[in-house]
Design a protein around this motif. Structure first.
Motif, PDB file in Angstrom:
ATOM      1  N   ASP A 133       9.217 -21.103  39.523  1.00  0.00           N
ATOM      2  CA  ASP A 133       8.712 -20.904  40.668  1.00  0.00           C
ATOM      3  C   ASP A 133       7.802 -19.824  40.722  1.00  0.00           C
ATOM      4  N   GLU A 134       8.226 -18.561  40.143  1.00  0.00           N
ATOM      5  CA  GLU A 134       7.223 -17.330  40.300  1.00  0.00           C
ATOM      6  C   GLU A 134       6.426 -17.574  39.345  1.00  0.00           C
ATOM      7  N   GLN A 135       6.000 -18.240  38.382  1.00  0.00           N
ATOM      8  CA  GLN A 135       4.943 -18.383  37.464  1.00  0.00           C
ATOM      9  C   GLN A 135       3.774 -19.422  37.933  1.00  0.00           C
ATOM     10  N   ARG A 136       4.253 -20.145  38.933  1.00  0.00           N
ATOM     11  CA  ARG A 136       3.330 -21.276  39.120  1.00  0.00           C
ATOM     12  C   ARG A 136       1.849 -20.837  39.692  1.00  0.00           C
ATOM     13  N   SER A 137       1.983 -19.608  40.157  1.00  0.00           N
ATOM     14  CA  SER A 137       0.509 -19.268  40.517  1.00  0.00           C
ATOM     15  C   SER A 137      -0.516 -18.703  39.526  1.00  0.00           C
ATOM     16  N   GLU A 146      -4.568 -14.615  35.426  1.00  0.00           N
ATOM     17  CA  GLU A 146      -4.413 -13.728  36.507  1.00  0.00           C
ATOM     18  C   GLU A 146      -3.917 -12.505  36.139  1.00  0.00           C
ATOM     19  N   ASN A 169      -0.549 -11.238  35.500  1.00  0.00           N
ATOM     20  CA  ASN A 169       0.244 -11.841  34.392  1.00  0.00           C
ATOM     21  C   ASN A 169       0.359 -10.964  33.282  1.00  0.00           C
ATOM     22  N   GLU A 204      -9.609 -14.742  37.814  1.00  0.00           N
ATOM     23  CA  GLU A 204      -9.021 -14.502  36.716  1.00  0.00           C
ATOM     24  C   GLU A 204      -9.866 -13.531  35.823  1.00  0.00           C
TER      25      GLU A 204
END
Length: 160
Positions: A22-26, A128, A131, A153
């Motif tokens: 969930d934390e990586q979905r963006s 991103e 990231n 990005e």
């Protein structure tokens, strides 16, 4: 050992089941969106190479490579024209931290160096700004940020 396998009607459903946390979905689009974008790029006179990433017979991730621009990409960054890009990379949350991301980038660059669409000066990608894991991974292969953006990005390039 990791290998690339083109996404086809035989394996697409396995690839669509892969997920990041969930934390990586963006940080990365879903594989469904990526496969749709590949199809629309190809139908718009562009190039897209969607691959499943397999460890043996187990799908562990998804990778997509693009080349140049297509008829529908109105806001493409200048580096996109005539160059390859590492368009998408995701490793399923169950398989992260096992070196698959590093191996996937290596396989992507090996594929690009076969020049399936002809010669190019660069391979480029975007990610991103938050990231940090992706930034570190891509830097380890020699990708350097250009200061330009693709939407929200950061763009990084690697001379071929």
């Amino acid at each position: 050992m990791l290998r690339l396998e083109r996404v086809t009607g035989k394996n697409v459903w396995d690839i669509l089941k892969l997920r990041v946390s969930d934390e990586q979905r963006s940080f990365v689009a879903g594989n469904d969106v990526s496969i749709i974008e590949a199809y629309t790029a190809i139908t718009g006179n562009g190039y897209a190479f969607p691959f499943g990433l397999y460890a043996g017979e187990t799908p562990v991730g998804f990778l997509m490579i693009g080349f140049d621009t297509d008829d529908f990409w109105d806001d493409a960054p200048p580096v996109a024209k005539g160059n390859y890009n590492l368009w998408r990379l995701m490793i399923d949350q169950r398989f992260q931290g096992q070196g698959y991301g590093t191996e996937a980038v290596r396989l992507a660059l090996e594929f690009i160096k076969t020049r399936p669409c002809g010669e190019a000066e660069f391979c480029w990608l975007s990610y991103e700004p938050d990231n940090k894991t992706a930034a570190q991974l891509y830097r380890s292969f020699g990708f350097a940020e250009t200061g330009e953006m693709d939407g929200e990005e950061l763009i990084a390039v690697l001379p071929l």
